[in-house]
Design an enzyme around this catalytic site. Structure first.
Site, PDB file in Angstrom:
ATOM      1  N   LYS A   9      32.287  35.257  40.657  1.00  0.00           N
ATOM      2  CA  LYS A   9      32.374  36.604  41.227  1.00  0.00           C
ATOM      3  C   LYS A   9      31.104  37.401  40.903  1.00  0.00           C
ATOM      4  CE  LYS A   9      37.448  36.775  40.984  1.00  0.00           C
ATOM      5  NZ  LYS A   9      38.619  37.580  40.530  1.00  0.00           N
ATOM      6  N   TYR A  49      41.505  37.983  50.324  1.00  0.00           N
ATOM      7  CA  TYR A  49      42.505  38.581  49.439  1.00  0.00           C
ATOM      8  C   TYR A  49      43.685  39.172  50.213  1.00  0.00           C
ATOM      9  CZ  TYR A  49      39.819  38.045  45.088  1.00  0.00           C
ATOM     10  OH  TYR A  49      39.187  37.535  43.970  1.00  0.00           O
ATOM     11  N   PHE A  57      45.703  47.809  43.770  1.00  0.00           N
ATOM     12  CA  PHE A  57      44.303  47.556  43.426  1.00  0.00           C
ATOM     13  C   PHE A  57      43.509  46.896  44.560  1.00  0.00           C
ATOM     14  CE2 PHE A  57      46.932  44.044  41.781  1.00  0.00           C
ATOM     15  CZ  PHE A  57      46.321  42.943  42.359  1.00  0.00           C
ATOM     16  N   ARG A  85      42.291  25.792  37.627  1.00  0.00           N
ATOM     17  CA  ARG A  85      43.006  27.021  37.230  1.00  0.00           C
ATOM     18  C   ARG A  85      43.196  27.044  35.705  1.00  0.00           C
ATOM     19  NH1 ARG A  85      44.119  31.377  40.699  1.00  0.00           N
ATOM     20  NH2 ARG A  85      46.100  31.667  39.634  1.00  0.00           N
ATOM     21  N   THR A  91      44.695  35.179  34.557  1.00  0.00           N
ATOM     22  CA  THR A  91      44.027  36.215  35.361  1.00  0.00           C
ATOM     23  C   THR A  91      43.439  37.308  34.474  1.00  0.00           C
ATOM     24  OG1 THR A  91      45.650  35.792  37.097  1.00  0.00           O
ATOM     25  CG2 THR A  91      44.375  37.827  37.275  1.00  0.00           C
ATOM     26  N   ARG A 102      37.609  32.514  31.540  1.00  0.00           N
ATOM     27  CA  ARG A 102      37.948  33.939  31.389  1.00  0.00           C
ATOM     28  C   ARG A 102      38.156  34.302  29.912  1.00  0.00           C
ATOM     29  NH1 ARG A 102      42.078  33.815  36.542  1.00  0.00           N
ATOM     30  NH2 ARG A 102      40.635  34.527  38.148  1.00  0.00           N
ATOM     31  N   ASN A 112      36.819  39.401  36.056  1.00  0.00           N
ATOM     32  CA  ASN A 112      37.254  38.187  35.342  1.00  0.00           C
ATOM     33  C   ASN A 112      36.458  36.944  35.760  1.00  0.00           C
ATOM     34  OD1 ASN A 112      38.438  37.871  37.823  1.00  0.00           O
ATOM     35  ND2 ASN A 112      40.538  37.778  37.079  1.00  0.00           N
ATOM     36  N   HIS A 115      36.899  33.038  40.593  1.00  0.00           N
ATOM     37  CA  HIS A 115      38.074  32.857  41.447  1.00  0.00           C
ATOM     38  C   HIS A 115      38.307  31.369  41.646  1.00  0.00           C
ATOM     39  CE1 HIS A 115      40.838  32.824  44.824  1.00  0.00           C
ATOM     40  NE2 HIS A 115      40.055  31.898  45.340  1.00  0.00           N
ATOM     41  N   GLU A 126      40.982  28.742  52.022  1.00  0.00           N
ATOM     42  CA  GLU A 126      39.782  29.387  51.474  1.00  0.00           C
ATOM     43  C   GLU A 126      38.519  28.566  51.756  1.00  0.00           C
ATOM     44  OE1 GLU A 126      40.996  30.083  47.411  1.00  0.00           O
ATOM     45  OE2 GLU A 126      42.441  31.615  48.026  1.00  0.00           O
TER      46      GLU A 126
HETATM   47  P1  RTP Z   1      41.732  35.057  41.752  1.00  0.00           P
HETATM   48  O1  RTP Z   1      42.590  35.100  43.004  1.00  0.00           O
HETATM   49  O2  RTP Z   1      40.612  36.039  41.773  1.00  0.00           O
HETATM   50  O3  RTP Z   1      41.308  33.665  41.429  1.00  0.00           O
HETATM   51  O4  RTP Z   1      42.621  35.486  40.515  1.00  0.00           O
HETATM   52  P2  RTP Z   1      44.108  35.068  40.199  1.00  0.00           P
HETATM   53  O5  RTP Z   1      44.624  34.111  41.238  1.00  0.00           O
HETATM   54  O6  RTP Z   1      44.142  34.631  38.775  1.00  0.00           O
HETATM   55  O7  RTP Z   1      44.840  36.447  40.315  1.00  0.00           O
HETATM   56  P3  RTP Z   1      45.470  37.148  41.609  1.00  0.00           P
HETATM   57  O8  RTP Z   1      46.863  37.535  41.276  1.00  0.00           O
HETATM   58  O9  RTP Z   1      45.247  36.340  42.836  1.00  0.00           O
HETATM   59  O10 RTP Z   1      44.629  38.489  41.691  1.00  0.00           O
HETATM   60  C1  RTP Z   1      43.381  38.505  42.341  1.00  0.00           C
HETATM   61  C2  RTP Z   1      42.416  39.334  41.542  1.00  0.00           C
HETATM   62  O11 RTP Z   1      42.803  40.691  41.581  1.00  0.00           O
HETATM   63  C3  RTP Z   1      42.439  41.335  40.380  1.00  0.00           C
HETATM   64  N1  RTP Z   1      43.596  41.976  39.808  1.00  0.00           N
HETATM   65  N2  RTP Z   1      43.577  43.197  39.375  1.00  0.00           N
HETATM   66  N3  RTP Z   1      44.315  45.730  38.332  1.00  0.00           N
HETATM   67  C4  RTP Z   1      45.182  44.722  38.302  1.00  0.00           C
HETATM   68  O12 RTP Z   1      46.280  44.839  37.835  1.00  0.00           O
HETATM   69  C5  RTP Z   1      44.797  43.450  38.897  1.00  0.00           C
HETATM   70  N4  RTP Z   1      45.563  42.399  39.057  1.00  0.00           N
HETATM   71  C6  RTP Z   1      44.802  41.449  39.635  1.00  0.00           C
HETATM   72  C7  RTP Z   1      41.909  40.275  39.427  1.00  0.00           C
HETATM   73  O13 RTP Z   1      40.490  40.370  39.407  1.00  0.00           O
HETATM   74  C8  RTP Z   1      42.354  38.981  40.057  1.00  0.00           C
HETATM   75  O14 RTP Z   1      41.450  37.942  39.783  1.00  0.00           O
HETATM   76 MG    MG Z   2      44.512  34.467  43.320  1.00  0.00          MG
END
Ligand code: RTP
Ligand code: MG
Length: 148
Positions: A9, A49, A57, A85, A91, A102, A112, A115, A126
């Site tokens: 990122k 996303y 957010f 993962r 996350t 992370r 973080n 992705h 993706e």
């Molecule tokens: P990513 O998609 O980026 O690989 O991350 P992830 O699967 O571990 O998490 P995901 O639930 O898909 O969330 C995507 C990204 O959104 C941001 N986030 N911010 N402010 C918050 O509470 C919050 N929750 C998630 C994080 O940067 C996360 O990687």
């Molecule tokens: Mg995700």
């Protein structure tokens, strides 16, 4: 062989972590099948996303991921989606175990570092969002015989 989409990122690029991230997946034994430095458009960010559209957010997430260059990659290997993962960690970097990307380099959930696709369906979606078929390279590597 299974493929996944991984992306350093904008925070990871600015913090000089491209090499560190690539090194971990290379050393693990996965094979790089595609990579490019790019700036994500608003349109692509909203598609990528899309599952988070209703989350509070979402706006911040799109602003952040489009704020500077990212390093987009396709990696290949047995069970690479789930293993990547695990190597990324949870996350929220504050919950991510040491020795994960992370856990080692992140502090806040919004920044973080990396992705990674969370399922075979996400990986397929993706990869095709970010890469043209002609940008995915298929080749043999000598070390495969020592990994599989
Ligand atoms: P990513 O998609 O980026 O690989 O991350 P992830 O699967 O571990 O998490 P995901 O639930 O898909 O969330 C995507 C990204 O959104 C941001 N986030 N911010 N402010 C918050 O509470 C919050 N929750 C998630 C994080 O940067 C996360 O990687
Ligand atoms: Mg995700």
């Amino acid at each position: 062989m299974e493929k996944t989409f991984l992306m350093v990122k904008p925070d990871g690029v600015q913090r000089n972590l491209i090499g560190e991230v690539v090194k971990r997946f290379e050393s693990k034994g996965f094979k790089l099948a595609g990579a490019k430095l790019m700036v994500i458009s608003n349109e692509l960010a909203e598609k990528h996303y899309g599952e988070h559209k209703e989350r509070p957010f979402f706006g911040e997430l799109v602003d952040f991921i489009t704020s500077g260059p990212v390093f987009a990659m396709v990696w290949e290997g047995e069970n690479v989606i789930a293993t990547a993962r695990q190597m990324m960690g949870k996350t929220n970097p504050q919950e991510a175990a040491p020795s994960t990307i992370r856990g080692d380099f992140g502090v806040t959930v919004g920044k973080n570092i990396i992705h990674g696709s969370d399922s075979p369906e996400s990986a397929e979606r993706e990869i095709s969002l970010f890469f043209d078929e002609s940008e995915i390279v298929s080749y043999n590597k000598q070390d495969s015989a020592w990994i599989y």
